[in-house]
Motif scaffolding. Structure first.
Motif, mmCIF file in Angstrom:
data_model
loop_
_atom_site.group_PDB
_atom_site.id
_atom_site.type_symbol
_atom_site.label_atom_id
_atom_site.label_comp_id
_atom_site.label_asym_id
_atom_site.label_seq_id
_atom_site.Cartn_x
_atom_site.Cartn_y
_atom_site.Cartn_z
ATOM 1 N N THR A 1 57.414 31.082 56.721
ATOM 2 C CA THR A 1 58.277 32.318 56.523
ATOM 3 C C THR A 1 58.160 32.852 57.778
ATOM 4 O O THR A 1 59.808 33.229 57.884
ATOM 5 C CB THR A 1 57.682 33.452 55.844
ATOM 6 O OG1 THR A 1 56.867 34.068 55.651
ATOM 7 C CG2 THR A 1 57.745 32.752 54.214
ATOM 8 N N TYR B 1 56.366 43.294 42.485
ATOM 9 C CA TYR B 1 54.908 41.978 43.059
ATOM 10 C C TYR B 1 54.161 43.497 42.393
ATOM 11 O O TYR B 1 54.047 44.360 42.332
ATOM 12 C CB TYR B 1 54.982 43.114 44.612
ATOM 13 C CG TYR B 1 56.481 42.298 45.327
ATOM 14 C CD1 TYR B 1 56.924 41.764 46.078
ATOM 15 C CD2 TYR B 1 57.937 43.566 45.062
ATOM 16 C CE1 TYR B 1 57.740 41.475 46.245
ATOM 17 C CE2 TYR B 1 59.450 43.167 45.462
ATOM 18 C CZ TYR B 1 58.975 41.967 45.768
ATOM 19 O OH TYR B 1 60.909 41.849 47.418
ATOM 20 N N ALA C 1 51.650 30.964 54.930
ATOM 21 C CA ALA C 1 52.687 31.753 54.481
ATOM 22 C C ALA C 1 53.847 32.378 55.284
ATOM 23 O O ALA C 1 55.000 31.846 55.228
ATOM 24 C CB ALA C 1 52.894 32.999 53.585
ATOM 25 N N CYS D 1 55.731 36.784 50.782
ATOM 26 C CA CYS D 1 56.611 36.424 49.029
ATOM 27 C C CYS D 1 57.837 37.276 48.918
ATOM 28 O O CYS D 1 58.669 36.391 48.033
ATOM 29 C CB CYS D 1 55.386 37.792 48.218
ATOM 30 S SG CYS D 1 53.978 37.067 48.344
ATOM 31 N N THR E 1 55.331 33.338 43.127
ATOM 32 C CA THR E 1 54.644 33.316 44.447
ATOM 33 C C THR E 1 53.347 33.775 44.402
ATOM 34 O O THR E 1 52.438 34.484 43.344
ATOM 35 C CB THR E 1 55.306 33.669 45.798
ATOM 36 O OG1 THR E 1 54.256 35.588 45.840
ATOM 37 C CG2 THR E 1 56.592 33.597 46.017
ATOM 38 N N LEU F 1 56.317 28.042 41.178
ATOM 39 C CA LEU F 1 55.196 28.710 41.409
ATOM 40 C C LEU F 1 55.000 28.594 43.160
ATOM 41 O O LEU F 1 54.623 27.329 43.288
ATOM 42 C CB LEU F 1 54.435 29.221 40.390
ATOM 43 C CG LEU F 1 53.085 29.278 41.152
ATOM 44 C CD1 LEU F 1 53.091 30.842 41.988
ATOM 45 C CD2 LEU F 1 52.410 29.575 39.975
ATOM 46 N N VAL F 2 54.874 29.091 44.187
ATOM 47 C CA VAL F 2 54.040 28.651 44.867
ATOM 48 C C VAL F 2 52.392 28.883 45.277
ATOM 49 O O VAL F 2 52.979 30.783 45.407
ATOM 50 C CB VAL F 2 55.273 28.457 46.517
ATOM 51 C CG1 VAL F 2 54.461 28.115 47.668
ATOM 52 C CG2 VAL F 2 56.647 28.240 46.163
ATOM 53 N N THR G 1 50.797 24.242 45.758
ATOM 54 C CA THR G 1 50.621 24.273 47.006
ATOM 55 C C THR G 1 50.156 24.262 48.506
ATOM 56 O O THR G 1 51.366 23.068 48.668
ATOM 57 C CB THR G 1 48.994 24.089 46.470
ATOM 58 O OG1 THR G 1 48.031 22.771 46.524
ATOM 59 C CG2 THR G 1 47.977 24.575 44.932
ATOM 60 N N ILE H 1 59.629 34.638 50.026
ATOM 61 C CA ILE H 1 59.835 32.794 49.303
ATOM 62 C C ILE H 1 60.561 32.887 48.473
ATOM 63 O O ILE H 1 60.503 32.572 47.301
ATOM 64 C CB ILE H 1 58.124 32.452 49.362
ATOM 65 C CG1 ILE H 1 57.642 31.684 51.054
ATOM 66 C CG2 ILE H 1 57.591 31.024 48.323
ATOM 67 C CD1 ILE H 1 56.158 32.022 51.158
ATOM 68 N N LEU H 2 60.700 34.418 47.213
ATOM 69 C CA LEU H 2 61.071 34.096 46.499
ATOM 70 C C LEU H 2 62.835 34.081 46.197
ATOM 71 O O LEU H 2 63.001 33.644 45.811
ATOM 72 C CB LEU H 2 60.549 35.807 45.527
ATOM 73 C CG LEU H 2 59.604 36.099 45.494
ATOM 74 C CD1 LEU H 2 59.389 37.444 44.652
ATOM 75 C CD2 LEU H 2 59.008 35.058 44.344
ATOM 76 N N LEU I 1 49.374 34.223 46.436
ATOM 77 C CA LEU I 1 49.060 34.642 47.718
ATOM 78 C C LEU I 1 47.744 34.961 48.040
ATOM 79 O O LEU I 1 47.455 36.663 47.918
ATOM 80 C CB LEU I 1 50.081 35.426 48.489
ATOM 81 C CG LEU I 1 49.837 35.162 50.758
ATOM 82 C CD1 LEU I 1 51.361 35.503 50.739
ATOM 83 C CD2 LEU I 1 48.411 36.229 50.804
#
Length: 432
Positions: free
Chosen positions: A260, A335, A256, A269, A279, A248-249, A224, A272-273, A281
């Motif tokens: 990013t 997604y 986020a 997302c 992810t 996993l974020v 987290t 971040i992948l 969010l």
């Protein structure tokens, strides 16, 4: 281990030619499934006070401020003697997640951190233990002479809130109190970026050790992000940590964006992948997103309405199950999004901990997959090394439902599991 979401018994272990087992010789309870995590153990102390308290203790009204240990001790003694303490809640994002997981799964979790060696009935450390599920194993906590973290929320008659935070010994966790065998035997390791904020602190090195053990042994690591300010301060080393160790974020839209630079949740997302495999969010009234990878040849198309936002038709394959990118021959980004359950609670009592609740649901599904694989390794559910038991869409729904439950109560920690039968479902569902 309770299985995640709304499932009927006949769906727990679907039997076919590939996964039959001897019911007489199989005892599910003997499968040692658990998760573990590191936290800066902290107690949230709520008290109603008058304005004179701020001058007496050198505090600024309506602000959030750090206080030293002596001031924190004097303030606590004053609040106790004046009888103005309303509640003492166990806090900490990982502590919340472990507790909620144990409530949802009715299963063990292991917490690493520090705890006051001398605990008196009624004090803050006692309150921490009382507000934590008995399924959370605290046998590996490091005893310390001083206080654990304390966060005072001082509420004045005009409704204004003032925050005074004392870290105490919460950052003193030594790497020697991170047992390798506990992590390698777990279903997942849960961490928070708060412990990565200062390289000079012992808990920073304990976190690095735990993350390396987990990633070296293929244990999923969830991280987290804490706060957007923290992310901005350590952005580049945090990105490298995610690349090296994290599966996993979990974050909100502000965190986020800090990581990013993207304001659109979907595009954040997507970015971040490139660092992690999944992810989660949470986007407040917009709901939540769960994103990750699957094998292109095994992608399953949704029967929900197709949606577009920053990415066109983004949820088309949300019925797929997540895989690590490295486990895909031809990886595809997936997604999934869901709006707040039932439109959200009529009255939101607490926003603190809603993201932790959502994360605990995702971790529960990851652990359930590990449990099922241990019991039925030949099941068709495990032809690939999937990360979760359920699809992106189903995990998204489950996380959303748990988040709703936290929002509807005063505490960031669940006091009970989800209902066995949802009132929102028609009776025909249960008759099928």
């Amino acid at each position: 281990m309770k299985f995640p979401g709304r499932r009927k018994i006949k769906h727990y272990f679907p039997v076919n030619a590939d996964n039959r087992f001897d019911r007489e010789s199989t005892t599910f309870g003997h499968v040692n499934t658990y998760i573990c995590g590191i936290d800066q153990n902290m107690v949230d102390i709520y008290a109603h006070v008058d304005d004179s308290v701020f001058a007496d203790f050198g505090l600024t009204k309506a602000a959030s401020q750090w206080v030293d240990n002596d001031t924190a001790n004097r303030l606590y003694s004053f609040l106790q003697q004046s009888g103005t303490i309303d509640n003492q809640y166990a806090g900490g994002t990982i502590g919340n997640t472990l507790h909620n997981y144990s409530i949802l799964a009715d299963d063990r979790s292991v917490q690493f951190g520090v705890m006051s060696q001398n605990i008196r009935v009624g004090d803050y450390a006692y309150g921490y233990l009382c507000n934590t599920s008995s399924k959370v194993d605290m046998a590996y906590l490091q005893p310390v002479e001083g206080a654990i973290g304390r966060c005072y929320t001082l509420i004045t008659p005009d409704g204004e809130r003032t925050f005074a935070i004392s870290p105490g010994s919460m950052n003193d966790l030594s790497h020697t109190f991170i047992p390798e065998q506990v992590i390698t035997g777990s279903s997942a390791l849960v961490l928070c970026a708060y412990t990565l904020g200062d390289e000079s602190l012992p808990i920073y090195h304990a976190t690095l050790k735990a993350a390396k053990i987990a990633s070296d042994h293929g244990i999923p690591v969830a991280l987290t992000l804490g706060t957007n300010m923290l992310v901005e301060n350590i952005r580049e080393p945090l990105k490298q940590f995610i690349r090296d160790h994290v599966t996993l974020v979990a974050m909100n839209e502000e965190e986020a964006q800090a990581l990013t630079g993207q304001t659109d949740p979907l595009l954040a997302c997507e970015a971040i992948l490139e660092l992690a495999d999944m992810t989660l969010l949470t986007a407040g009234p917009e709901g939540l997103y769960l994103c990750g990878y699957t094998e292109t040849a095994l992608a399953r198309e949704t029967d929900n309405p197709i949606r577009s936002a920053g990415i066109s038709d983004f949820n088309r394959f949300e019925f797929s199950r997540p895989l690590r990118r490295v486990d895909c021959d031809e990886p595809m980004k997936i997604y999934s999004h869901i709006s707040p359950y039932m439109g959200g609670p009529e009255k939101i009592r607490n926003t603190n901990g809603a993201g932790d609740g959502a994360l605990s649901a995702v971790i529960h599904d990851i652990a359930a997959n590990h449990f099922h694989r241990e019991v039925l390794p030949t099941s068709g559910k495990h032809e690939r090394p999937w990360l979760t038991y359920s699809s992106f869409s189903q995990v998204c729904k489950y996380a959303n439902r748990v988040s709703y439950e936290v929002l509807a109560q005063s505490s960031p920690r669940l006091s009970r599991a989800l209902p066995e039968r949802e009132d929102s479902l028609e009776e025909t569902y249960w008759e099928r």
